[in-house]
Structures are given as structure tokens and as C-alpha cells.
Design a protein around this motif. Structure first.
Motif, PDB file in Angstrom:
ATOM      1  N   VAL A  67       0.789  -1.062  -0.089  1.00  0.00           N
ATOM      2  CA  VAL A  67       0.070   0.108   0.021  1.00  0.00           C
ATOM      3  C   VAL A  67       1.040   1.335   0.170  1.00  0.00           C
ATOM      4  O   VAL A  67       0.610   2.304  -0.710  1.00  0.00           O
ATOM      5  CB  VAL A  67      -0.898  -0.014   1.313  1.00  0.00           C
ATOM      6  CG1 VAL A  67      -1.823   1.088   1.209  1.00  0.00           C
ATOM      7  CG2 VAL A  67      -1.879  -1.249   1.210  1.00  0.00           C
ATOM      8  N   ASN A 107       0.301 -10.099   1.865  1.00  0.00           N
ATOM      9  CA  ASN A 107      -0.290  -9.395   3.073  1.00  0.00           C
ATOM     10  C   ASN A 107      -0.121  -7.886   3.049  1.00  0.00           C
ATOM     11  O   ASN A 107      -0.998  -7.168   3.099  1.00  0.00           O
ATOM     12  CB  ASN A 107       0.669  -9.919   4.097  1.00  0.00           C
ATOM     13  CG  ASN A 107      -0.232  -9.250   5.529  1.00  0.00           C
ATOM     14  OD1 ASN A 107      -1.260  -9.299   5.938  1.00  0.00           O
ATOM     15  ND2 ASN A 107       0.733  -8.447   6.448  1.00  0.00           N
ATOM     16  N   ALA A 108       1.228  -7.281   2.602  1.00  0.00           N
ATOM     17  CA  ALA A 108       1.160  -5.946   2.512  1.00  0.00           C
ATOM     18  C   ALA A 108       0.656  -5.211   1.612  1.00  0.00           C
ATOM     19  O   ALA A 108       0.240  -4.262   1.456  1.00  0.00           O
ATOM     20  CB  ALA A 108       2.784  -5.583   2.689  1.00  0.00           C
ATOM     21  N   ALA A 216       7.408   3.663   9.549  1.00  0.00           N
ATOM     22  CA  ALA A 216       5.937   4.212   9.538  1.00  0.00           C
ATOM     23  C   ALA A 216       4.972   3.428  10.211  1.00  0.00           C
ATOM     24  O   ALA A 216       3.854   4.014   9.827  1.00  0.00           O
ATOM     25  CB  ALA A 216       5.559   4.558   8.140  1.00  0.00           C
ATOM     26  N   GLY A 217       5.539   2.789  11.316  1.00  0.00           N
ATOM     27  CA  GLY A 217       4.330   1.735  11.657  1.00  0.00           C
ATOM     28  C   GLY A 217       3.627   0.776  10.685  1.00  0.00           C
ATOM     29  O   GLY A 217       2.411   0.155  11.232  1.00  0.00           O
ATOM     30  N   LEU A 218       3.922   0.447   9.720  1.00  0.00           N
ATOM     31  CA  LEU A 218       3.235  -0.271   8.581  1.00  0.00           C
ATOM     32  C   LEU A 218       3.895  -1.691   8.783  1.00  0.00           C
ATOM     33  O   LEU A 218       5.199  -1.823   9.135  1.00  0.00           O
ATOM     34  CB  LEU A 218       3.426   0.192   7.106  1.00  0.00           C
ATOM     35  CG  LEU A 218       2.997   1.587   7.106  1.00  0.00           C
ATOM     36  CD1 LEU A 218       3.323   2.177   5.538  1.00  0.00           C
ATOM     37  CD2 LEU A 218       1.561   1.685   7.452  1.00  0.00           C
ATOM     38  N   VAL A 219       3.187  -2.637   8.434  1.00  0.00           N
ATOM     39  CA  VAL A 219       3.609  -4.181   8.463  1.00  0.00           C
ATOM     40  C   VAL A 219       4.264  -4.594   6.977  1.00  0.00           C
ATOM     41  O   VAL A 219       3.795  -5.284   6.230  1.00  0.00           O
ATOM     42  CB  VAL A 219       2.329  -5.088   8.697  1.00  0.00           C
ATOM     43  CG1 VAL A 219       2.902  -6.496   8.763  1.00  0.00           C
ATOM     44  CG2 VAL A 219       1.301  -4.433   9.776  1.00  0.00           C
ATOM     45  N   GLU A 220       5.428  -3.809   6.832  1.00  0.00           N
ATOM     46  CA  GLU A 220       6.138  -3.986   5.790  1.00  0.00           C
ATOM     47  C   GLU A 220       7.535  -4.055   5.780  1.00  0.00           C
ATOM     48  O   GLU A 220       8.239  -5.013   5.534  1.00  0.00           O
ATOM     49  CB  GLU A 220       5.852  -2.688   4.798  1.00  0.00           C
ATOM     50  CG  GLU A 220       4.454  -2.623   4.479  1.00  0.00           C
ATOM     51  CD  GLU A 220       3.824  -1.726   3.340  1.00  0.00           C
ATOM     52  OE1 GLU A 220       4.874  -1.016   2.779  1.00  0.00           O
ATOM     53  OE2 GLU A 220       2.791  -1.045   3.413  1.00  0.00           O
ATOM     54  N   PHE A 291       3.316   9.481   4.641  1.00  0.00           N
ATOM     55  CA  PHE A 291       2.156  10.191   5.168  1.00  0.00           C
ATOM     56  C   PHE A 291       1.873  11.493   4.245  1.00  0.00           C
ATOM     57  O   PHE A 291       0.576  11.690   4.398  1.00  0.00           O
ATOM     58  CB  PHE A 291       2.274  10.134   6.647  1.00  0.00           C
ATOM     59  CG  PHE A 291       1.996   8.799   7.221  1.00  0.00           C
ATOM     60  CD1 PHE A 291       1.096   8.031   6.911  1.00  0.00           C
ATOM     61  CD2 PHE A 291       3.000   8.514   8.293  1.00  0.00           C
ATOM     62  CE1 PHE A 291       1.122   6.734   7.545  1.00  0.00           C
ATOM     63  CE2 PHE A 291       2.962   7.271   8.680  1.00  0.00           C
ATOM     64  CZ  PHE A 291       1.722   6.174   8.389  1.00  0.00           C
TER      65      PHE A 291
ATOM     66  N   VAL B  15      -7.603 -10.396   4.516  1.00  0.00           N
ATOM     67  CA  VAL B  15      -6.568  -9.668   3.697  1.00  0.00           C
ATOM     68  C   VAL B  15      -5.825  -8.723   4.590  1.00  0.00           C
ATOM     69  O   VAL B  15      -6.183  -8.280   5.720  1.00  0.00           O
ATOM     70  CB  VAL B  15      -7.360  -8.631   2.817  1.00  0.00           C
ATOM     71  CG1 VAL B  15      -8.243  -9.620   1.663  1.00  0.00           C
ATOM     72  CG2 VAL B  15      -8.227  -7.624   3.344  1.00  0.00           C
ATOM     73  N   GLY B  16      -4.647  -8.708   4.205  1.00  0.00           N
ATOM     74  CA  GLY B  16      -3.287  -8.019   5.066  1.00  0.00           C
ATOM     75  C   GLY B  16      -3.938  -6.267   4.994  1.00  0.00           C
ATOM     76  O   GLY B  16      -4.722  -5.939   4.320  1.00  0.00           O
ATOM     77  N   PRO B  17      -3.040  -5.712   5.751  1.00  0.00           N
ATOM     78  CA  PRO B  17      -1.686  -6.172   6.322  1.00  0.00           C
ATOM     79  C   PRO B  17      -1.624  -6.468   7.735  1.00  0.00           C
ATOM     80  O   PRO B  17      -0.819  -6.977   8.320  1.00  0.00           O
ATOM     81  CB  PRO B  17      -0.708  -4.725   5.930  1.00  0.00           C
ATOM     82  CG  PRO B  17      -1.605  -3.712   6.128  1.00  0.00           C
ATOM     83  CD  PRO B  17      -3.066  -4.326   5.576  1.00  0.00           C
ATOM     84  N   SER B  18      -2.889  -5.949   8.458  1.00  0.00           N
ATOM     85  CA  SER B  18      -2.657  -6.116   9.910  1.00  0.00           C
ATOM     86  C   SER B  18      -4.143  -6.682  10.403  1.00  0.00           C
ATOM     87  O   SER B  18      -4.973  -6.014  10.275  1.00  0.00           O
ATOM     88  CB  SER B  18      -2.274  -4.722  10.502  1.00  0.00           C
ATOM     89  OG  SER B  18      -2.797  -4.490  11.952  1.00  0.00           O
ATOM     90  N   THR B  54      -1.932   5.799  11.431  1.00  0.00           N
ATOM     91  CA  THR B  54      -1.494   4.810  10.269  1.00  0.00           C
ATOM     92  C   THR B  54      -2.594   4.198   9.463  1.00  0.00           C
ATOM     93  O   THR B  54      -2.602   3.516   8.665  1.00  0.00           O
ATOM     94  CB  THR B  54      -0.823   3.773  10.948  1.00  0.00           C
ATOM     95  OG1 THR B  54      -1.621   2.869  11.477  1.00  0.00           O
ATOM     96  CG2 THR B  54       0.516   4.128  11.870  1.00  0.00           C
ATOM     97  N   LYS B  56      -4.031   4.853   6.600  1.00  0.00           N
ATOM     98  CA  LYS B  56      -3.907   4.859   5.304  1.00  0.00           C
ATOM     99  C   LYS B  56      -3.084   3.725   4.857  1.00  0.00           C
ATOM    100  O   LYS B  56      -3.452   3.014   3.978  1.00  0.00           O
ATOM    101  CB  LYS B  56      -3.299   6.333   4.513  1.00  0.00           C
ATOM    102  CG  LYS B  56      -4.205   7.389   4.743  1.00  0.00           C
ATOM    103  CD  LYS B  56      -5.079   7.464   3.312  1.00  0.00           C
ATOM    104  CE  LYS B  56      -5.866   8.514   3.310  1.00  0.00           C
ATOM    105  NZ  LYS B  56      -6.895   8.302   2.111  1.00  0.00           N
ATOM    106  N   GLY B  57      -1.706   3.725   5.594  1.00  0.00           N
ATOM    107  CA  GLY B  57      -0.741   2.473   5.053  1.00  0.00           C
ATOM    108  C   GLY B  57      -1.462   1.276   5.335  1.00  0.00           C
ATOM    109  O   GLY B  57      -1.058   0.461   4.718  1.00  0.00           O
ATOM    110  N   HIS B  58      -2.302   1.285   6.529  1.00  0.00           N
ATOM    111  CA  HIS B  58      -2.518  -0.126   7.074  1.00  0.00           C
ATOM    112  C   HIS B  58      -4.088  -0.452   6.071  1.00  0.00           C
ATOM    113  O   HIS B  58      -4.621  -1.640   6.450  1.00  0.00           O
ATOM    114  CB  HIS B  58      -3.243  -0.235   8.457  1.00  0.00           C
ATOM    115  CG  HIS B  58      -1.704  -0.500   9.319  1.00  0.00           C
ATOM    116  ND1 HIS B  58      -1.258   0.198  10.156  1.00  0.00           N
ATOM    117  CD2 HIS B  58      -0.761  -1.238   9.321  1.00  0.00           C
ATOM    118  CE1 HIS B  58      -0.344  -0.092  10.762  1.00  0.00           C
ATOM    119  NE2 HIS B  58       0.017  -1.022  10.188  1.00  0.00           N
TER     120      HIS B  58
END
Lengths: 295, 223
Positions: A67, A107-108, A216-220, A291, B15-18, B54, B56-58
Motif C-alpha cells: 500500500v 499481506n502488505a 512508519a508503523g506499517l507491516v512492511e 504520510f 486480507v492484510g496487512p494487519s 497509520t 492509510k498505510g494499513h
């Protein structure tokens, strides 16, 4: 009759008492607790296995972008390398690692996965189990058994410690996933109940203290690559256990130690994105870019 | 200590990511949809803490909107939910805010129904895809959606609870957990009943018909 257990020692006792393997104890436990019959439960777990397999295929074939754009495509690079080149750590190892990375990249990118035990650590168990399954010609039903064995290990960790990065750092998340994967492989390849727990204990020991510091706190990032190291760790530990190597510290005590280590990690290193890699100049810069662009 | 199932450890399919920022957010959205009786014209999402930082990214935004439309956490279309909502003319807005001393992954839904009626729901994603709803229309309560749940909004009046539980007994429904919440004596109250068995869809209609002091019934399937 209850098949419930709280720790590794109780699980070993149950296995000996009923002369059953760990996967069978888990299946009986699940059936007893939920009231569903065993066929239905096996079928439900098979669905999970299917999703895991599809994620590996997707991650290795399609052009994946997360994402935020930070990760995607690395599994393919590795897949390419082990198929075409002689690799440093061997093609079996790289196949498992590429598969694991593929799942986390899916997943990401908001694709379908199975949290195992979490979404951030979702690559290790399928990466290990499915590639070992292919190498040893294990059928789908055997792999489903492996998932039940893995769930027993994860259950003990969740019950007595944590599988959450926010609570225990990445050692809890990818550590648990790797211990689950190692345990499953040891049992599938004929290891005893005790050997399964030695395998899980050694895996957890190898990764003790690992922080959770997502950019950035993302699962990546670094999650994808930490699933890679978790996969390698699980394979190495499984081989050690199957060779008869014992963990000097028993599994239950390793789990307790992991929890204590997790609690003593500063909050900046527990999924807050305030420390570690997240707090490097590049980590901060990326967070800012992601962001600002996305809002 | 929670008595985890094998599927709590290997699962959910999602579905991911978290699991907390995506699957949990989607589940919160689905419960909110039920409480709005599947009738949603627009939603304002007030995002708190880590959700605000977070989302947007998640894909928390996409997961929430998907949930509001009734899509499941493992639906691959979840990532296109904003576009789908636009097509269905469901309006949405995300507001980063501070909801006070609440869980870091908390969201408050301000929902407008097609008749203009407003419903507010607050809930948190508490890890591993697990959720808890903490407020409906300003009244504090708590349930997790782990069990099939029936919630009534009723007048705080003697006998209402007895009438509802008697009906459940007549339907052969075993109550696993039950709590009652109210703000002031004689005013609006909520009763949250969790069972091991899914409730029939018409249970809500039956309860409203049989028990005068019940104003609304919400039936929420287990997650």
C-alpha cells in the motif's frame, strides 16, 4: 475427557496419556471445545492451508506492491535466484524463504492471507510447511496435521506470554511463528513430542530480544525480511531437534523468558514506530514521505 | 487466561496487512452496520490513536468502509471498498481526532441512515482481529462479537429483562453471558445477551412485538 493444556509439560503428559501425537490432541481438544465433529474441523483447517498456498503462488507470480510502496517484488527476486543460480544457503532453504516473503508481500498489498499467529508474521508457517511438504512429498492431509501441531505451540505461547509485537516485540510475533513452524516440521518428519518442543524452544531462543520497529508503523519493512530470517531459523532448529539436539532450557521456561524480555523492552521498540529502524534518518524520512503523499 | 482455539492461532483468514488495523477494523464496521440495521447513507469515522496515525498505510480506511458495506475481512475486494462505496453512493469521511482515554485502536462511527436518523457507535480493535464495542448512541456498554449477540434498547422498567429472557428460553436459546447498562433510572437502557447459538433473523421482530418497552433490537452474528 478434557484435552485442554496450559503449558508444554501438560501437552507432553496428554500425548503420553492418550498415546497421541500433538496434532491429534489439538484436534480432539478443538472438537471437544467447539462441539463440531473432527471431519468438519479438519476441513476448516484445510481451507486455511489453501489460502496459504494461494498466497505463495500469488506472491511469486504477480507483481506485488504494498500500500505504501515500501515492499513488493523481493520474493520474486529470490525465487529467480535459487532457480537459476547456485545459492549460498542452498535451494531448499531459499525456496522456503522466498515462499515466506511472498506471503508477507501479499499481506502488505492487502491480499488474502491467514494470520499465523499474526498478519505480520504470516509468511513463516506457510513458507516452512509448504516447501518442506513439497520436498518430502507430504500430502495435503499431512500438512493440515502440521497446522494443528503448530497451533498447539502457538497456543502455549499466547497463553503464557504473548504473540503480539506491541506487547513483546518481534521476538513474540515472528518468534512464535517460527517456533510453531519448527514444531510442525519436527512432528511431520517423525520427531517425538519432546523433540517438537525442543525444536520450538531452540527457535525461540535464537530470536530472543528481537525488537518490533516497523517503518512508519506499517507491516512492511522490516517485517518481510524478518519473516525470511524466521523461516531460516525454523528450518535450522527443526533439523537440530531431529538430529537429537536438545534445548538446554525447556520450552516452557523459554516462553517465560521471552515474555520477561518482551516486557522489559522499552515501549519505543514495541511496534510504536518510535525506535529502532523506524527512528533512523531513512526510516523517519520514509514515514514523512508516505504520510504526506497519502493524505 | 483465554481458552484459545486452534483457529485463533492459525487464523483468521483475512486480507492484510494487519489483524488489528485491517481485520479488526473491518469487523468493527460490520457490527456498526448491524446496529444501523443495514441502512447506511453516510458515515463519519472518527479515528483515534494508532488508527488515526497509520490508517492509510494499513488500509484501515478501506477495511472500515468494507465493513460498513457488510464485506468480510477475507474479501479480496476489500481493497477496492472506497470505490465500491462511491458507486453505491455511500458517503464517508475520515477524521483524525482524540477520543480521550480509550484503546489506541479506537474508532467512533457517526452513521446517518436513509431516514436521516443518526446512530453513533464506538469500538476498539484489541489485537489479533478481536474487537470490543464500547458505546452505542452515547451509552457505554461492552461486547466482543465473539458470540452471537442480541442487544435490546429498552426502557429501564421492571419486568422488561424477564420478558426478553423468558422469550429466549421459549426459543430454547441458552444465555452464555448477559449484561445490562443504563444511564439514568427509568430512561434508555441496553441489554447485551451473548449465546453459543446463532439467533434467527426474526427474533428481533418477535421481541419488539411481544415486549412493549423494547424500542430496538440488534442481532449480531459471531465474527
Amino acid at each position: 475427557m478434557s484435552y485442554n493444556f496450559n503449558c508444554g509439560n501438560e501437552l507432553i503428559e496428554l500425548c503420553h496419556k492418550h498415546n497421541k501425537k500433538i496434532w491429534e490432541i489439538m484436534l480432539c481438544r478443538e472438537s471437544k471445545n467447539s462441539g463440531e465433529n473432527q471431519e468438519k474441523i479438519l476441513e476448516m483447517m484445510k481451507e486455511n492451508l489453501k489460502v496459504m498456498k494461494s498466497a505463495i503462488i500469488k506472491g511469486l507470480k504477480e507483481d506485488i506492491k504494498s500500500v505504501s510502496g515500501l515492499v513488493g517484488g523481493d520474493a520474486k527476486l529470490l525465487d529467480n535466484r535459487y532457480k537459476k543460480n547456485n545459492t549460498v544457503s542452498g535451494s531448499k532453504m531459499m525456496k522456503a524463504v522466498a515462499s515466506a516473503m511472498a506471503v508477507v508481500e501479499v499481506n502488505a498489498s492487502m491480499g488474502q492471507v491467514v494470520a499465523a499467529p499474526t498478519a505480520g508474521s504470516c509468511g513463516i508457517l506457510p513458507g516452512v510447511l509448504i516447501s518442506v511438504g513439497e520436498d518430502f512429498n507430504l500430502c495435503e492431509d499431512e500438512l493440515v496435521k502440521g497446522l494443528f501441531t503448530a497451533s498447539a505451540i502457538g497456543l502455549i505461547i499466547a497463553k503464557n506470554a504473548t504473540v503480539s509485537g506491541a506487547e513483546g516485540g518481534c521476538q513474540a510475533e515472528t518468534g512464535a511463528a517460527a517456533a510453531m513452524a519448527a514444531g510442525a516440521v519436527v512432528e511431520l518428519l517423525g520427531g517425538t513430542v519432546e523433540e517438537v518442543l525442543h525444536g520450538a524452544a531452540m527457535t525461540m531462543k535464537n530470536i530472543l530480544g528481537l525488537v518490533c520497529d516497523p517503518i512508519a508503523g506499517l507491516v512492511e519493512c522490516p517485517c518481510v525480511k524478518r519473516n525470511a530470517i524466521g523461516t531460516a531459523n525454523a528450518l535450522i532448529s527443526a533439523d537440530m531437534a531431529l538430529a537429537g539436539i536438545k534445548s538446554v532450557i525447556p520450552f516452557d521456561e523459554v516462553v517465560e523468558a521471552m515474555y520477561k524480555v518482551g516486557k522489559s523492552l522499552p515501549e519505543t521498540l514495541r511496534e510504536t514506530a518510535l525506535g529502532g529502524l523506524a527512528d533512523t534518518p531513512t526510516g523517519r524520512k520514509l514515514a514523512k514521505e508516505i504520510f504526506n503523499n497519502k493524505k | 487466561m483465554k481458552n484459545y482455539s486452534a483457529f485463533d492461532i492459525i487464523g483468521p483468514k483475512m486480507v492484510g496487512p494487519s489483524s488489528s488495523h485491517t481485520a479488526g477494523a473491518n469487523r468493527l464496521g460490520r457490527v456498526a452496520r448491524k446496529i444501523a440495521n443495514d441502512d447506511i447513507k453516510s458515515v463519519k469515522f472518527l479515528l483515534h490513536g494508532s488508527f488515526a496515525k497509520t490508517y492509510k498505510g494499513h488500509g484501515t480506511d478501506r477495511a472500515l468502509v468494507a465493513g460498513i458495506m457488510g464485506m468480510m475481512e477475507n474479501d479480496e475486494e476489500l481493497k477496492n471498498s472506497l470505490e465500491i462505496a462511491n458507486k453505491q453512493r455511500i458517503k464517508y469521511e475520515f477524521v483524525e481526532t482524540n477520543l480521550g482515554e480509550v484503546h489506541p485502536n479506537t474508532v467512533k462511527f457517526i452513521i446517518e441512515k436513509s431516514n436521516g436518523e443518526q446512530v453513533e457507535i464506538m469500538g476498539a480493535s484489541i489485537g489479533g482481529g478481536n474487537i470490543k464495542i464500547t458505546e452505542i448512541s452515547g451509552l457505554r456498554l461492552e461486547f466482543t462479537g465473539q458470540y452471537p449477540t442480541v442487544i435490546t434498547r429498552h426502557k429501564d422498567y421492571p419486568g422488561v429483562i424477564a420478558k426478553v429472557t423468558k422469550m429466549l428460553a421459549d426459543y430454547d436459546i441458552n444465555i452464555a453471558f448477559m449484561s445490562v447498562y443504563r444511564q439514568d433510572k427509568g430512561q434508555d437502557a441496553f441489554m447485551v445477551i451473548e449465546s453459543d447459538h446463532e439467533f434467527k433473523d426474526d427474533l428481533g421482530i418477535d421481541i419488539k412485538r411481544e415486549v412493549d418497552d423494547v424500542k430496538d433490537v440488534y442481532i449480531i452474528e459471531s465474527m
